[in-house]
Write an enzyme that holds these catalytic residues in place. Structure first.
Site, PDB file in Angstrom:
ATOM      1  N   THR A 218       4.032  16.397   5.627  1.00 14.88           N
ATOM      2  CA  THR A 218       3.728  15.896   4.276  1.00 14.88           C
ATOM      3  C   THR A 218       3.675  14.369   4.282  1.00 14.88           C
ATOM      4  O   THR A 218       2.733  13.761   3.746  1.00 14.88           O
ATOM      5  CB  THR A 218       4.763  16.409   3.254  1.00 14.88           C
ATOM      6  OG1 THR A 218       4.873  17.826   3.402  1.00 14.88           O
ATOM      7  CG2 THR A 218       4.362  16.072   1.844  1.00 14.88           C
TER       8      THR A 218
ATOM      9  N   LYS B 158      -4.085  22.576  -5.026  1.00 12.40           N
ATOM     10  CA  LYS B 158      -3.828  21.857  -3.772  1.00 12.40           C
ATOM     11  C   LYS B 158      -4.229  22.709  -2.569  1.00 12.40           C
ATOM     12  O   LYS B 158      -4.918  22.256  -1.659  1.00 12.40           O
ATOM     13  CB  LYS B 158      -2.340  21.523  -3.692  1.00 12.40           C
ATOM     14  CG  LYS B 158      -1.933  20.755  -2.453  1.00 12.40           C
ATOM     15  CD  LYS B 158      -0.426  20.665  -2.291  1.00 12.40           C
ATOM     16  CE  LYS B 158       0.260  20.181  -3.550  1.00 12.40           C
ATOM     17  NZ  LYS B 158       1.668  19.850  -3.335  1.00 12.40           N
TER      18      LYS B 158
ATOM     19  N   LYS C  40       5.259  29.262  -6.105  1.00 13.41           N
ATOM     20  CA  LYS C  40       6.403  28.355  -5.973  1.00 13.41           C
ATOM     21  C   LYS C  40       7.654  29.129  -6.363  1.00 13.41           C
ATOM     22  O   LYS C  40       7.556  30.117  -7.090  1.00 13.41           O
ATOM     23  CB  LYS C  40       6.228  27.143  -6.916  1.00 13.41           C
ATOM     24  CG  LYS C  40       7.059  25.948  -6.540  1.00 13.41           C
ATOM     25  CD  LYS C  40       6.431  25.100  -5.441  1.00 13.41           C
ATOM     26  CE  LYS C  40       7.396  24.073  -4.911  1.00 13.41           C
ATOM     27  NZ  LYS C  40       6.760  23.141  -3.955  1.00 13.41           N
TER      28      LYS C  40
ATOM     29  N   GLN D 281      -0.002  23.894  -7.078  1.00  6.87           N
ATOM     30  CA  GLN D 281      -0.131  24.408  -5.711  1.00  6.87           C
ATOM     31  C   GLN D 281      -1.435  25.189  -5.522  1.00  6.87           C
ATOM     32  O   GLN D 281      -2.052  25.134  -4.452  1.00  6.87           O
ATOM     33  CB  GLN D 281       1.076  25.312  -5.413  1.00  6.87           C
ATOM     34  CG  GLN D 281       1.283  25.632  -3.944  1.00  6.87           C
ATOM     35  CD  GLN D 281       2.001  24.518  -3.190  1.00  6.87           C
ATOM     36  OE1 GLN D 281       2.964  23.988  -3.679  1.00  6.87           O
ATOM     37  NE2 GLN D 281       1.515  24.177  -2.020  1.00  6.87           N
TER      38      GLN D 281
ATOM     39  N   ASP E 299      11.133  22.888   0.130  1.00  6.74           N
ATOM     40  CA  ASP E 299      10.826  21.860  -0.881  1.00  6.74           C
ATOM     41  C   ASP E 299      12.146  21.117  -1.081  1.00  6.74           C
ATOM     42  O   ASP E 299      13.016  21.160  -0.185  1.00  6.74           O
ATOM     43  CB  ASP E 299      10.327  22.515  -2.182  1.00  6.74           C
ATOM     44  CG  ASP E 299       9.766  21.499  -3.179  1.00  6.74           C
ATOM     45  OD1 ASP E 299       8.676  20.964  -2.943  1.00  6.74           O
ATOM     46  OD2 ASP E 299      10.432  21.198  -4.196  1.00  6.74           O
TER      47      ASP E 299
END
Ligand code: NDP
Length: 455
Positions: free
Chosen positions: A217, A122, A134, A119, A174
């Site tokens: 996404t 990203k 996360k 992450q 998520d």
């Protein structure tokens, strides 16, 4: 930049990997993610003395902190239940921690550290001011009533609220965490803090959510894939696609792929996959949305309803012949063997909607074959990018139209593609997207950490 790596530096990095494995025993997913990234960073780290002197690899692979806590809650029968929850605050060098919460029985420290590490890179690639984190729990929402999920989410937030904040850490959804769970958690935060601020993204539209976040996404992954095809003067139009998963990412991947003129023939869940020889059209997709987003049913029901399709129990869709694969379920869902099967069936592109869906050996096969391989940290960055846009709208106390958000999403995916090309173009003109994404994401974070001194 040259890809030459001198032996001394290579040995040093090999030692680093050995040390990382020793320091993080029993964390195979985390080790896998770091190994994959470091392989690509070697030429940069070896050619720029400051990265080695400042021990940037050691610093970037150690999370800022991990909070682990107990979540006790009561089920509908009055039994006390206990789960474990985590928040991995990995790196906030370029902005507040940002990254999803996952509720799945498989969740553990290794999985959350791999997701947090990925992450960081990203979020850097999106160009937005976001650090990486996360979190999640080994709680399984499957089979639980709405009230049970509510009690769990409320209990979790009683601890989590101390560690998050709009300028500190802004979680999102998520696997297993969608709008229902985000709403319960946001409602509880608001009660605890007496404050209405954007501390979670993926919120409902009535209370600070952004248009296009749900779709982001999946849409972003298809935009990225289209950019890869355009780079070689081709497009998704007319291509046959296989998609795994049937959750948030998978559904909106199919929706956008259809819009781009592609034909999608598979979807899956943890019980197997469906193959529809006629393709999943808009009407069939509406059925899937109702099945998965409202009724929370199983994908096998698709095959009961549509005669052009068949259900393959306990199987994955990678044996179906296609031009493009969009793995959109979970980590390591494409094994080494699956990758070879995809290649022997003539796959032209793989765009990773899920995080680390391909084992490292499979990634090597794709890269060796020089197909269009869009790694997760680039291809699925659209979700966190629109989360970033949700944060901006919350700070401005404004809501942008779906056209505005969608056009920004498209622009961000194009920029990410551009960064991958900049850092990933090889001498023969091929673009190694995996290398491009790893190097492009790394530089900004590493340079910020060095600017802060020894931190
Ligand atoms: P959802 O919970 O909405 O859907 C997950 C889908 O994958 C379901 O169909 C689920 O099937 C299937 N799945 C999950 N775990 C497994 C498993 N172990 N084996 C087989 N199938 C499995 O999650 P999302 O769509 O949000 O997330 C999917 C992937 O995309 C994850 O890797 C996530 O990290 C990644 N991602 C998600 C983003 C987002 O914005 N949501 C952003 C960036 C990445 P079943 O219901 O049977 O469990």
């Amino acid at each position: 930049m040259s890809n030459e790596v001198n032996t001394e530096c290579k040995n040093e990095i090999d030692e680093f990997i050995k040390g990382l494995k020793k320091r993080n025993p029993g964390q195979p997913e985390f080790q896998q993610a770091v190994e994959e990234v470091v392989g690509d960073l070697m030429p940069v780290v070896c050619s720029e003395e400051r990265y080695r002197k400042e021990r940037i690899l050691e610093r970037m692979t150690e999370p800022d902190r991990i909070v682990i806590f107990r979540v006790s809650w009561e089920d509908d029968e009055g039994n006390v239940r206990v789960n474990r929850a985590w928040r991995v605050q990995f790196n906030n060098s370029i902005g507040p921690y940002k990254g999803g919460l996952r509720f799945h029985p498989s969740v553990n420290t290794s999985i959350l550290k791999f997701l947090g590490f990925e992450q960081v890179l990203k979020n850097s690639l999106t160009g937005l001011p976001m650090g990486g984190g996360k979190g999640g729990s080994n709680f399984n929402p499957k089979g639980k009533s709405d009230r049970e999920v509510m009690r769990f989410c409320h209990s979790l937030m009683i601890e989590l609220h101390r560690h998050i904040g709009e300028n500190t850490d802004v979680p999102a959804g998520d696997i297993g965490v969608g709008s229902r769970e985000i709403s319960y958690m946001f409602g509880q935060y608001k009660r605890l803090e007496n404050e209405f601020t954007g501390i979670l993204t993926g919120k409902g539209l009535a209370f600070g959510g952004s248009l296009v976040r749900t779709e982001a996404t999946g849409y972003g992954c298809v935009y990225f894939c289209e950019n890869m095809f355009n780079e070689i003067d081709d497009s998704l139009d007319g291509k046959t696609c296989i998609v795994s998963g049937s959750g948030n990412v998978a559904i909106y991947t199919v929706e956008k792929a259809l819009e781009m003129g592609a034909k999608v023939v598979t979807l899956s869940d943890s019980s197997g996959f469906i193959y529809d020889k006629d393709g999943i059209d808009e009407e069939k997709l509406s059925f899937v949305k109702e099945l998965k987003e409202v009724r929370r049913g199983r994908i096998s029901e698709y095959a009961d309803k549509f005669k052009s399709s068949e259900f393959h129990k306990d199987k994955k869709p990678w044996g179906v012949k296609a031009d493009v694969a969009f793995p959109s379920a979970t980590q390591n869902e494409i094994s080494h063997e699956d990758a070879k099967t995809l290649l022997s069936n003539g796959i032209k592109a793989v765009a990773e909607g899920a995080n680390m869906p391909t084992v490292n050996e499979g990634v090597h096969e794709f890269r060796k074959a020089k197909i269009l391989f869009g790694p997760a940290k680039a291809a699925n960055a659209g979700g966190v990018a629109v989360s970033g846009l949700e944060q901006s709208q919350n700070s401005l106390r404004l809501s942008w139209s779906s056209e505005e958000v969608n056009s920004r999403l498209k622009g961000i995916m194009k920029d990410i593609h551009g960064k991958c090309v900049e850092h990933g173009k090889t001498d023969d003109g091929h673009v190694d997207y995996a290398r491009g994404a790893n190097v492009g994401g790394f530089i900004k974070v590493a340079d910020a950490m060095i600017a802060y001194g020894i931190v």
